[in-house]
Motif scaffolding. Sequence first.
Motif: not given
Length: 139
Positions: A16-20, A25-29, A102-108
Motif C-alpha cells: 500500500v505504501l509503495d503506491t504512494g 519504505v526504508v525498513a521492515l521489522t 488504503p488511502a487513509d494509510l497513505l494520508g496518515a
Amino acid sequence: MVAHPHPGERSVIRTVLDTGERIRVVALTGDAGEAVALADRMRPTVTLLDDRITAPEGTDLVRALARRSPVIALTAATEHRTISTMLRAPFKGCLVYGHHEPADLLGAVRAVAAGLGWLSPVAVAAVAWALRESARPQA
C-alpha cells in the motif's frame, strides 16, 4: 518504517505504501529491539508500529521510537477505553484495522510526515469519549 509482528501483513502495508507518491519504505521489522536499532540507523520520517509488537520488560518501545521518528499506531482495538489509554503514549496517529482504507494509510503517513496528526474515525470517537469522561463532575 513498518514495525509489525506478522510478515504477511507487513508485506501488505508495504505494498500500500509503495503506491504512494513520495513515500518509500526504508525498513521492515517484526522485532521491537530491531525496530529501535533500525530507527537509530535509518531515522525514518514516520514509523508505523503495530501494537502487538511487545518490547522487552521495562522498555517503553513507543517512547524509544518516538525519540527517533513520529509514530503512528496500528491497532485492532476498538474499545474506547483501550484506544484512549493507548493515545496517551506519544503517538502522532492511530489507525484501527478494519476501519480505514488504503488511502487513509497513505494520508496518515503524509500528515504525520508534515508534522500533523491522524486518527481513524474509531480513534476520534475514543478521544471524544475520553474528553467527555474527563469533563464529568466528580461525585
